[in-house]
Design an enzyme around this catalytic site. Sequence first.
Site, PDB file in Angstrom:
ATOM      1  N   ARG A   1      -5.520   4.114  -8.280  1.00 25.51           N
ATOM      2  CA  ARG A   1      -6.985   4.143  -8.329  1.00 25.51           C
ATOM      3  C   ARG A   1      -7.555   2.730  -8.371  1.00 25.51           C
ATOM      4  O   ARG A   1      -8.469   2.426  -9.135  1.00 25.51           O
ATOM      5  CB  ARG A   1      -7.472   4.949  -9.533  1.00 25.51           C
ATOM      6  CG  ARG A   1      -6.945   6.369  -9.632  1.00 25.51           C
ATOM      7  CD  ARG A   1      -7.308   7.205  -8.445  1.00 25.51           C
ATOM      8  NE  ARG A   1      -8.717   7.530  -8.394  1.00 25.51           N
ATOM      9  CZ  ARG A   1      -9.285   8.225  -7.411  1.00 25.51           C
ATOM     10  NH1 ARG A   1      -8.540   8.637  -6.399  1.00 25.51           N
ATOM     11  NH2 ARG A   1     -10.569   8.489  -7.401  1.00 25.51           N
TER      12      ARG A   1
ATOM     13  N   ASP B   1       0.852  -1.177   0.000  1.00 25.54           N
ATOM     14  CA  ASP B   1       0.000   0.000   0.000  1.00 25.54           C
ATOM     15  C   ASP B   1       0.896   1.238   0.000  1.00 25.54           C
ATOM     16  O   ASP B   1       2.102   1.145   0.270  1.00 25.54           O
ATOM     17  CB  ASP B   1      -0.908  -0.046   1.233  1.00 25.54           C
ATOM     18  CG  ASP B   1      -1.820   1.155   1.333  1.00 25.54           C
ATOM     19  OD1 ASP B   1      -2.211   1.673   0.278  1.00 25.54           O
ATOM     20  OD2 ASP B   1      -2.133   1.571   2.456  1.00 25.54           O
TER      21      ASP B   1
ATOM     22  N   ASN C   1      -8.690  -1.442   4.097  1.00 27.93           N
ATOM     23  CA  ASN C   1      -8.801  -1.687   2.664  1.00 27.93           C
ATOM     24  C   ASN C   1      -7.668  -2.554   2.132  1.00 27.93           C
ATOM     25  O   ASN C   1      -7.682  -2.942   0.963  1.00 27.93           O
ATOM     26  CB  ASN C   1      -8.845  -0.360   1.899  1.00 27.93           C
ATOM     27  CG  ASN C   1      -7.584   0.446   2.109  1.00 27.93           C
ATOM     28  OD1 ASN C   1      -6.949   0.352   3.154  1.00 27.93           O
ATOM     29  ND2 ASN C   1      -7.213   1.242   1.133  1.00 27.93           N
TER      30      ASN C   1
ATOM     31  N   LYS D   1      -6.802  -5.120  -5.651  1.00 26.51           N
ATOM     32  CA  LYS D   1      -5.537  -5.425  -4.992  1.00 26.51           C
ATOM     33  C   LYS D   1      -5.393  -6.927  -4.790  1.00 26.51           C
ATOM     34  O   LYS D   1      -4.337  -7.518  -5.073  1.00 26.51           O
ATOM     35  CB  LYS D   1      -5.452  -4.705  -3.648  1.00 26.51           C
ATOM     36  CG  LYS D   1      -5.327  -3.190  -3.727  1.00 26.51           C
ATOM     37  CD  LYS D   1      -5.185  -2.588  -2.341  1.00 26.51           C
ATOM     38  CE  LYS D   1      -5.035  -1.076  -2.409  1.00 26.51           C
ATOM     39  NZ  LYS D   1      -4.827  -0.467  -1.077  1.00 26.51           N
TER      40      LYS D   1
ATOM     41  N   LYS E   1      -5.218  27.714  -8.692  1.00 26.59           N
ATOM     42  CA  LYS E   1      -4.062  26.865  -8.383  1.00 26.59           C
ATOM     43  C   LYS E   1      -4.298  25.500  -9.010  1.00 26.59           C
ATOM     44  O   LYS E   1      -5.437  25.013  -9.081  1.00 26.59           O
ATOM     45  CB  LYS E   1      -3.867  26.734  -6.873  1.00 26.59           C
ATOM     46  CG  LYS E   1      -4.968  25.967  -6.142  1.00 26.59           C
ATOM     47  CD  LYS E   1      -4.701  25.886  -4.659  1.00 26.59           C
ATOM     48  CE  LYS E   1      -5.808  25.109  -3.933  1.00 26.59           C
ATOM     49  NZ  LYS E   1      -5.649  25.094  -2.480  1.00 26.59           N
TER      50      LYS E   1
ATOM     51  N   THR F   1      -2.350   1.215  -4.887  1.00 26.96           N
ATOM     52  CA  THR F   1      -2.900   2.311  -4.103  1.00 26.96           C
ATOM     53  C   THR F   1      -4.208   2.799  -4.692  1.00 26.96           C
ATOM     54  O   THR F   1      -4.432   2.695  -5.903  1.00 26.96           O
ATOM     55  CB  THR F   1      -1.891   3.480  -4.022  1.00 26.96           C
ATOM     56  OG1 THR F   1      -2.476   4.576  -3.329  1.00 26.96           O
ATOM     57  CG2 THR F   1      -1.483   3.938  -5.415  1.00 26.96           C
ATOM     58  N   GLY F   2      -5.047   3.320  -3.850  1.00 25.65           N
ATOM     59  CA  GLY F   2      -6.295   3.921  -4.305  1.00 25.65           C
ATOM     60  C   GLY F   2      -6.140   5.372  -4.676  1.00 25.65           C
ATOM     61  O   GLY F   2      -7.089   5.986  -5.161  1.00 25.65           O
TER      62      GLY F   2
END
Length: 979
Positions: free
Chosen positions: A453, A30, A482, A459, A193, A307-308
């Site tokens: 994502r 992760d 998760n 995973k 920005k 990773t999300g």
Amino acid sequence: MFCSRCNTAAEARTTTLNEELGQVEYIFSDKTGTLTQNIMSFNKCSINGQTYGEVMDPVEKQPKRLDFTPFNPLADSDFCFYDEKLLESVKMGDSRTHEFFRLLSLCHTVMSEEKSEGELVYKAQSPDEGALVTAARNFGFVFRSRTPGTITTTEMGRTVTYSLLAILDFNNIRKRMSVIVRNPEGRIRLYCKGADTVLLERLHPCNQELMSITSDHLNEYGADGLRTLALAYRELSEDEWETWSESHRCADKATDCREDRLAAAYDKIEQDMMLLGATAIEDKLQEGVPETIALLSLANIKIWVLTGDKQETAVNIGYSCKMLTDEMTEVFIISGHTVQSVRQELRRARENMIALSRAKGGGKDEGIGGWAEACFMGNGLKDGQEGDGTTAGGSKQLHCSSFPSSPSNDMDNISGEFALIISGHSLAHALEADMEAEFVSVACACKAVICCRVTPLQKAQVVELIKKHKKAVTLAIGDGANDVSMIKSAHIGVGISGQEGIQAVLASDYSFAQFRFLQRLLLVHGRWSYLRMCRFLCYFFYKNFAFTMVHFWFGFFCGFSAQTVYDQYFITLYNIVYTSLPVLAMGVFDQDVPDHRSLEYPKLYEPGQLNLLFNKKEFFICIAQGIYTSVVLFFVPYAVLSFATQSNGVPLANYQTFAVTTATALVIVVSVQIALDTGFWTIFNHMFVWGSVSSYFTIMFALHSQTLFRIFPNQFRFIGSAQNTLLQPVVWLTIALATAICVVPVLAFRFLKLDLKPQLSDTVRYTQLVRQKRRKPAGRCIGAAWRGTGSVSEGRLGARGGSRRSGYAFSHQEGFGELITSGKNMRLSSLALANFASKHSSSWIETLRKKKNTHTPPSTSGECSPAPSNMSGMGPALSNSSSVLGGSQETPIEEETDTAVVLSSSSHPAALEQAEPRASAQVAPADGSTSAAASTESPGGWTLSLETVQEALFGRRGCASASYSQGPPSDARETPHTD
């Protein structure tokens, strides 16, 4: 492996997987909370071509931290900054510097709570925004409060209230956010920005020189692994505002293609802006992460990050922790949205790998390499990429895809450092049955793989895919709920007992507090465990075959009558007493090289990955050695004792003498063998090895003693047989001869192997002995060498053809601007806010699938003209749009904030995660009506305080000076929202 800061020790939650720790080939990790601390800090900035944050003091090794308290009573005491030049610029009243921090204090979706006078608590939707607003706060531009139509700040000690006209919300396509405000003097200004790749294209042509300088600064920040944002503003006249607000209102009320119409309206006004500068935020890695990843890579362990988070954030962290480097041959990005586009991108990546590998290997097949380079369009960081994964030249794609697929063995022989980055929607197609083999072949040829994502289910699917196709030992490491599915899917699960609770720890096999402990877990304890288990098994089979096969040879002489060659008590005690403790000591304490040598030479880990220490070959060698030993132990005493006599002339050829001689020789031989196999002697090894031999003689003499005969005359009939046998010199000569014949070939083979074909562990041991004899200090650990090269060298960005890599990363989500301007967050609890974000944060996926947002680049010709001045007077505020101000701008701030419901905030570390909240409450109707349960006037209404929400969610109270939450801490911290 004890973290003193967290007061947490490593914990082994299972004892059945120790040897697999020495065979790991793939690590699935992760990102947030595992590689990083998820604590953002304002590190550097560039204002009007001047960079700040670089502190080089030759006198003081440790730079002095600035004290903001005398300058600003509202400063955050936890904020760290070291460059005094920036503070002096603010004090001197530099207009550009003031405008820079004014933008940071206005252009955001942060909510503020003032518990007491001067005690501000910021609740930011993302930690990035919290860091930027906190930086502006310390430099004199303090964000105090907001209503749906106003923003109140304290600028250099003076309270200023701005009218908030509109918020142009952030999403992953726009990669920027803007606000339009009217200051007390009536001037209207747009502050923006966002990513430098999209914002620099929207600047006024007169910014070319400043843009060039700022781009160089952004290059430096990105090379240092910092998360960058570019800042710009634009003056708007009253007519421009009125015209745009009308077009925006129409787009907002559109019933079809609303997202596209709003994007076009946003893009129309975000043009011809004036550049202010750039910010650089550090997402702090955990201690020792780059060194650990480098060390594990040298051990031939491939690390995949699942990773999300979105792509920019994941890539930025990849460069920070040295998974990705600018010296890599190529970095491939797979981001197609259809099965065909993902397949084409994977094939292009594979063909390009083969072409570059052949070119690197000697320039073979230059035509193929040139062809692959030509047809490889938009698949790497150095080239542009279309949103759907297709290129403009359809014929060229057809020509590329018609090229015959390379055989799988070409992928196995790839030379060069490649990396693969794949998004969640592309991964969903790549995991399909007809494409998974192609994905595995490309991904496993890469040195680093980053999947962004991705959902918790994806995973787990990636881990299962590698287990299925590569038959390799996998390890998954994570810190949140998760990650539980990924941890359970891998052969070995490791939980980080950090800021995300204990869900991952409870589902794991091993747990500790820091990612850096993984190198010691694998390279030291894992390798030792594999070595000990292999030696244990080899010796176990050897000693039992040597023991058992003597019965087989004896069967030819007793007519296979089931008579045993050994005494019955010797058979019982052989595996329980005589040979159990020595092998146990070896299995617990044995080492081939010390722990620091294991870290210094990561290649020592490879025998476990290749399973070299115990396989079919080693198994049959152990069996053959055991059979050879049994032959020697039976036939040598048989041959000698057949013709031997005692001193009085009585023959020695009797059953009891033969049994005692063979048993004694067996115990001595297997004890000498384990002494040769033991590589690390402790007091326990000495006690168990020599104690086992001593116990054998003690028990044997006791069993043949007169005492036991008197007590059990029917069980112990052979009185004095052991004593009489072992008093004969010929018996000891027989035992010595059998021992020599069994051990000398083993010693000769090992010496020859050590001299002719030494292993790396043999070389390391020899080097250590030489160093000890010469009394020289031990070599430095490779981790220190990596720490010494942690800083980024100059010119590293030009490694792949001079391509420029953007350091943009912003963990914001779409929908919070609309929430603020609608005023719903002033009436709902934080639980309802979480539900709103959950429902609206996936709208960018729909927009992305429809079409990619296009924009018109600003003209690069023409003279520099000043920004248009604002018209005097106040324009009417809009009230019928969900993205533009929805209430009267003349409402007093105190009146609205008094009835506001405080958003949840927590000092719990999980609140720092850049997560996407789960739906946990219903949002109030858009027409402003509220139910009885949500009414602030009813006894059961949402009258929650910060401490109440903390106690309800976490079971404890806490307070933080700044917290970054977008709802209740979710288990699925990095779980993206999919359709």
